[in-house]
Design a protein around this motif. Structure first.
Motif, short mmCIF file in Angstrom:
data_model
loop_
_atom_site.label_atom_id
_atom_site.label_comp_id
_atom_site.label_asym_id
_atom_site.label_seq_id
_atom_site.Cartn_x
_atom_site.Cartn_y
_atom_site.Cartn_z
N ILE A 74 -0.25 18.13 -0.42
CA ILE A 74 -0.59 17.07 -1.37
C ILE A 74 -0.65 15.78 -0.57
O ILE A 74 0.30 15.44 0.14
CB ILE A 74 0.47 16.92 -2.48
N CYS A 75 -1.75 15.07 -0.69
CA CYS A 75 -1.93 13.80 0.02
C CYS A 75 -2.27 12.71 -0.98
O CYS A 75 -3.06 12.93 -1.91
CB CYS A 75 -3.05 13.95 1.06
N GLY A 76 -1.69 11.52 -0.82
CA GLY A 76 -1.99 10.39 -1.70
C GLY A 76 -2.22 9.13 -0.90
O GLY A 76 -1.64 8.95 0.18
N THR A 84 0.87 -1.17 0.00
CA THR A 84 0.00 0.00 0.00
C THR A 84 0.91 1.23 0.00
O THR A 84 2.13 1.10 0.10
CB THR A 84 -0.90 0.03 1.25
N LEU A 85 0.32 2.41 -0.08
CA LEU A 85 1.12 3.64 0.00
C LEU A 85 0.26 4.79 0.50
O LEU A 85 -0.82 5.04 -0.02
CB LEU A 85 1.70 4.00 -1.38
N LEU A 86 0.77 5.46 1.53
CA LEU A 86 0.11 6.65 2.09
C LEU A 86 1.17 7.74 2.21
O LEU A 86 2.29 7.47 2.67
CB LEU A 86 -0.48 6.37 3.48
N PHE A 87 0.83 8.96 1.81
CA PHE A 87 1.81 10.05 1.96
C PHE A 87 1.12 11.39 2.11
O PHE A 87 0.00 11.60 1.65
CB PHE A 87 2.79 10.08 0.79
N VAL A 88 1.83 12.30 2.81
CA VAL A 88 1.40 13.70 2.93
C VAL A 88 2.63 14.56 2.74
O VAL A 88 3.66 14.34 3.39
CB VAL A 88 0.77 13.99 4.30
N ALA A 89 2.53 15.54 1.85
CA ALA A 89 3.62 16.48 1.62
C ALA A 89 3.08 17.89 1.81
O ALA A 89 1.96 18.20 1.36
CB ALA A 89 4.17 16.33 0.20
#
Length: 329
Positions: A120-122, A108-113
């Motif tokens: 930007i969140c994915g 899976t992949l979770l990110f916040v920049a």
């Protein structure tokens, strides 16, 4: 400026089977951009721990380098396609290096920049992304599960582009973000009501007056002893919290502020505040209950009540029947 707090632990099931921890967390700050990422390797993919690590490192680097372009591109589909193409290329390179198939690296992949007040969140797959606004904890992105029970989507899935969530926006009113894997969800996310455990807000608040390294150590211990006991799965979490310079130490506060800080009646006597002043000063070094009781000229039972209050407020820590202050004095 943002502070990062992260932890991960191997699940009981993986310890028993000898499987490495498949959860990975990563953070990067550069050029005014701060990024956190989390990936949970697929249990069915034999090298997913490598895939998870590769993808969190890569997405953090990519977002540092190309934040402006990605944020200001109003074509969300094009941005998702660009990100997925880049992630795919990253995993293809990793598969060649490890001489394995692409599916072996699924995660899976979770990110916040964030940069300034822009975000930007994915999100691909399960796990949770939350944020703190004022005193409230809210969900930014809920788990995305697959067609069958206990299934989800991965970076290597054919429908990853379709299921990927991309969120952009202004974060001027937000003070923190949290990413967690599905193993951590068991303890810190209520699926039915889609709410996060209040303790997460408490952890974020601690950042104002306790060193990040101390919070990190305490959190890791909690994950090893408590969070991981609720599931057989790996557990991981990473937070990004606004750095707060407003707190200059306990002894910089006036009487009223100290009372608020200690959760006491604001009209309490100077004698009550003075007692806590003495305790926090004396506990600059590790002391036993007996030591502190003698120092205060109080019976141990009364001293212990004061110590318990400070423990509950996360202002001191206890190890082997000794106590020590952990806040900025």
């Amino acid at each position: 400026m943002w502070d990062t707090i992260a932890c991960k632990v191997q699940g009981r099931g993986h310890k028993k089977s000898g499987t490495p921890c498949q959860d990975q967390v990563y953070a990067l700050q550069e050029g005014g951009v701060s990024v956190i990422a989390l990936a949970d390797g697929a249990g069915s993919a034999k090298l997913s721990h490598y895939g998870a690590l590769a993808v969190v490192k890569y997405i953090c680097t990519l977002l540092i380098q190309e934040f402006e372009m990605l944020y200001h591109n109003d074509d969300g589909v094009a941005v998702k396609q660009y990100l997925m193409n880049k992630i795919h290329d990253c995993l293809v390179s990793e598969a060649k290096l490890l001489e394995c198939q692409l599916k072996d690296l699924a995660s899976t992949l979770l990110f916040v920049a964030v940069k300034g007040d822009q975000m930007i969140c994915g999100h691909i797959g399960d796990g949770v992304i939350g944020y703190k606004q004022g005193d409230a904890l809210k969900i930014l992105s809920a788990p995305e599960n697959g067609e069958f029970i206990n299934s989800t989507y991965f970076t290597t899935s054919s429908d990853a582009l379709i299921t990927m969530k991309l969120i952009k926006g202004n974060i001027s009113s937000l003070s923190g973000f949290v990413l967690m894997s599905d193993g951590t969800e068991t303890s810190l996310y209520h699926k039915k009501h889609k709410t996060l455990a209040p303790v997460l807000s408490k952890i974020m608040n601690l950042n104002s007056y306790i060193p990040v390294s101390t919070i990190q150590s305490s959190l890791q211990q909690s994950f090893e002893q408590v969070i991981s006991s609720a599931t057989a799965d790996d557990c991981s979490m990473i937070m990004m919290v606004r750095h707060n310079n407003a707190f200059n130490g306990y002894f910089s506060l006036n009487h009223y502020q100290k009372a608020q800080f200690l959760h006491l009646n604001p009209h309490c006597s100077k004698k009550v505040i003075s007692k806590y002043d003495v305790i926090l000063t004396y506990l600059s070094e590790e002391r036993s209950l007996t030591d502190l009781s003698h120092h205060l000229h109080l019976k141990p039972v009364h001293t212990k009540k004061s110590l318990q209050k400070l423990l509950d407020l996360n202002l001191i820590e206890q190890q082997n029947n000794h106590y020590k202050v952990i806040i900025k004095k």
